[in-house]
Design a protein around this motif. Sequence first.
Motif, PDB file in Angstrom:
ATOM      1  N   VAL A  51       0.860  -1.177   0.000  1.00 50.11           N
ATOM      2  CA  VAL A  51       0.000   0.000   0.000  1.00 50.11           C
ATOM      3  C   VAL A  51       0.897   1.228   0.000  1.00 50.11           C
ATOM      4  O   VAL A  51       1.787   1.358   0.842  1.00 50.11           O
ATOM      5  CB  VAL A  51      -0.947   0.009   1.218  1.00 50.11           C
ATOM      6  N   MET A  52       0.657   2.109  -0.967  1.00 48.60           N
ATOM      7  CA  MET A  52       1.497   3.280  -1.150  1.00 48.60           C
ATOM      8  C   MET A  52       0.644   4.552  -1.080  1.00 48.60           C
ATOM      9  O   MET A  52      -0.570   4.509  -1.317  1.00 48.60           O
ATOM     10  CB  MET A  52       2.217   3.225  -2.501  1.00 48.60           C
ATOM     11  N   SER A  53       1.274   5.665  -0.761  1.00 49.12           N
ATOM     12  CA  SER A  53       0.567   6.939  -0.743  1.00 49.12           C
ATOM     13  C   SER A  53       1.444   8.029  -1.340  1.00 49.12           C
ATOM     14  O   SER A  53       2.671   7.895  -1.434  1.00 49.12           O
ATOM     15  CB  SER A  53       0.150   7.321   0.682  1.00 49.12           C
ATOM     16  N   LEU A 102       5.453  -0.686  -9.733  1.00 45.43           N
ATOM     17  CA  LEU A 102       6.128  -0.050  -8.604  1.00 45.43           C
ATOM     18  C   LEU A 102       7.042   1.075  -9.077  1.00 45.43           C
ATOM     19  O   LEU A 102       7.081   2.157  -8.460  1.00 45.43           O
ATOM     20  CB  LEU A 102       6.932  -1.090  -7.828  1.00 45.43           C
ATOM     21  N   ALA A 103       7.759   0.852 -10.163  1.00 47.36           N
ATOM     22  CA  ALA A 103       8.645   1.883 -10.698  1.00 47.36           C
ATOM     23  C   ALA A 103       7.850   3.113 -11.131  1.00 47.36           C
ATOM     24  O   ALA A 103       8.247   4.256 -10.868  1.00 47.36           O
ATOM     25  CB  ALA A 103       9.455   1.331 -11.864  1.00 47.36           C
ATOM     26  N   LEU A 104       6.718   2.880 -11.786  1.00 46.98           N
ATOM     27  CA  LEU A 104       5.871   3.987 -12.226  1.00 46.98           C
ATOM     28  C   LEU A 104       5.363   4.801 -11.034  1.00 46.98           C
ATOM     29  O   LEU A 104       5.465   6.026 -11.011  1.00 46.98           O
ATOM     30  CB  LEU A 104       4.682   3.448 -13.027  1.00 46.98           C
ATOM     31  N   TYR A 105       4.829   4.102 -10.039  1.00 48.35           N
ATOM     32  CA  TYR A 105       4.242   4.812  -8.902  1.00 48.35           C
ATOM     33  C   TYR A 105       5.306   5.582  -8.118  1.00 48.35           C
ATOM     34  O   TYR A 105       5.045   6.699  -7.638  1.00 48.35           O
ATOM     35  CB  TYR A 105       3.495   3.835  -8.002  1.00 48.35           C
ATOM     36  N   ARG A 106       6.483   5.013  -8.000  1.00 46.55           N
ATOM     37  CA  ARG A 106       7.557   5.741  -7.318  1.00 46.55           C
ATOM     38  C   ARG A 106       7.939   7.007  -8.073  1.00 46.55           C
ATOM     39  O   ARG A 106       8.203   8.048  -7.468  1.00 46.55           O
ATOM     40  CB  ARG A 106       8.752   4.818  -7.098  1.00 46.55           C
ATOM     41  N   LYS A 107       7.954   6.934  -9.394  1.00 43.90           N
ATOM     42  CA  LYS A 107       8.251   8.123 -10.200  1.00 43.90           C
ATOM     43  C   LYS A 107       7.190   9.201 -10.017  1.00 43.90           C
ATOM     44  O   LYS A 107       7.474  10.397 -10.132  1.00 43.90           O
ATOM     45  CB  LYS A 107       8.349   7.738 -11.682  1.00 43.90           C
ATOM     46  N   LEU A 108       5.974   8.769  -9.732  1.00 42.75           N
ATOM     47  CA  LEU A 108       4.873   9.714  -9.529  1.00 42.75           C
ATOM     48  C   LEU A 108       4.795  10.225  -8.092  1.00 42.75           C
ATOM     49  O   LEU A 108       3.871  10.955  -7.748  1.00 42.75           O
ATOM     50  CB  LEU A 108       3.547   9.056  -9.919  1.00 42.75           C
ATOM     51  N   GLY A 109       5.758   9.825  -7.250  1.00 41.74           N
ATOM     52  CA  GLY A 109       5.820  10.353  -5.891  1.00 41.74           C
ATOM     53  C   GLY A 109       5.214   9.481  -4.824  1.00 41.74           C
ATOM     54  O   GLY A 109       5.115   9.897  -3.665  1.00 41.74           O
ATOM     55  N   SER A 113       5.110   6.437  -2.120  1.00 38.76           N
ATOM     56  CA  SER A 113       6.054   5.704  -1.274  1.00 38.76           C
ATOM     57  C   SER A 113       5.283   4.696  -0.430  1.00 38.76           C
ATOM     58  O   SER A 113       4.077   4.842  -0.187  1.00 38.76           O
ATOM     59  CB  SER A 113       6.845   6.655  -0.374  1.00 38.76           C
ATOM     60  N   GLU A 114       5.979   3.672   0.035  1.00 37.22           N
ATOM     61  CA  GLU A 114       5.343   2.581   0.781  1.00 37.22           C
ATOM     62  C   GLU A 114       4.883   3.032   2.156  1.00 37.22           C
ATOM     63  O   GLU A 114       5.598   3.725   2.872  1.00 37.22           O
ATOM     64  CB  GLU A 114       6.326   1.423   0.921  1.00 37.22           C
ATOM     65  N   VAL A 115       3.657   2.632   2.510  1.00 38.57           N
ATOM     66  CA  VAL A 115       3.120   2.856   3.851  1.00 38.57           C
ATOM     67  C   VAL A 115       3.148   1.553   4.644  1.00 38.57           C
ATOM     68  O   VAL A 115       3.629   1.510   5.770  1.00 38.57           O
ATOM     69  CB  VAL A 115       1.681   3.416   3.806  1.00 38.57           C
ATOM     70  N   TYR A 116       2.648   0.476   4.048  1.00 42.19           N
ATOM     71  CA  TYR A 116       2.684  -0.835   4.704  1.00 42.19           C
ATOM     72  C   TYR A 116       2.442  -1.918   3.661  1.00 42.19           C
ATOM     73  O   TYR A 116       2.155  -1.630   2.498  1.00 42.19           O
ATOM     74  CB  TYR A 116       1.641  -0.933   5.822  1.00 42.19           C
ATOM     75  N   ARG A 117       2.596  -3.164   4.100  1.00 41.36           N
ATOM     76  CA  ARG A 117       2.370  -4.316   3.241  1.00 41.36           C
ATOM     77  C   ARG A 117       1.328  -5.246   3.860  1.00 41.36           C
ATOM     78  O   ARG A 117       1.140  -5.240   5.071  1.00 41.36           O
ATOM     79  CB  ARG A 117       3.668  -5.092   3.004  1.00 41.36           C
TER      80      ARG A 117
END
Length: 257
Positions: free
Chosen positions: A109-111, A234-241, A243-247
């Motif tokens: 889960v990312m935000s 994951l690479a795309l979402y990281r480029k869009l800012g 980051s991981e909150v939890y798994r």
Amino acid sequence: MRDATTASVLASVRRLEAVGFRAWPAEQAIYDGSWLIRLTRAHPSKRLNSLNPLDPGDRRDIAGRLKAAGKRFAAAGRPLTIRMTPLAPPELLDHLHGEGFERFDESIVMSADLSQGAGEGLDQLPLRDINRFIDARLAISGEPESLRAGLCSILAAIKPETGLFLLQSADRPSAVALAVLDGELIGLEQVAVAEAERGQGLGKAVVQSALRWGHLHGARMAWLAVGAANAPALALYRKLGFSEVYRYAYFRERNEA
């Protein structure tokens, strides 16, 4: 300090779990203490058919409650599936390991803070036609037509405001995303890009369109869940800012056959 940090993380998890349940609603939601059983006959999604422990301190009668939950799942024609987030009691994890349950399908889960540019993108109006969106989603994902009715009932049951986003090329659906606006949070669901058109920036474009729409409608933070093994996403979402909150990961009874 560590206790304060843990409390802060758990508060974030609780908040995102709550909006996640609203963004992808199950047909049935049954509580056993703080354990939430979600069941959906119309769709096989694990998130819609899982036991979700929501309090690390709720460790009462683990074996008995799992047995009772198993009966509910069996009655619904679903295998007992436990979704383990940081909110699950450690004793439950120990029990699952001791009883031979197997772990599978980890998600992250990312935000993202939309004030930091994640809300930039094309100003695209969302679709209003649920059936057109489902047509595109099924065509892009290759999922069976048998899921149509289930997807339709899930989308119709979402209570917060939704945005259905579709990109097309040569009159064929290329990318889709479902955005769910819940107060100051916008969640992304059902993001998919046609296999033949991946690597062309379409995933980024459809996600940014959805985030821009949410930002313009008051969202301040975006969230999503993505498979831990899905390296391109994951690479795309990281480029869009993001980051991981939890798994979280799923557990099921091991098939000895």
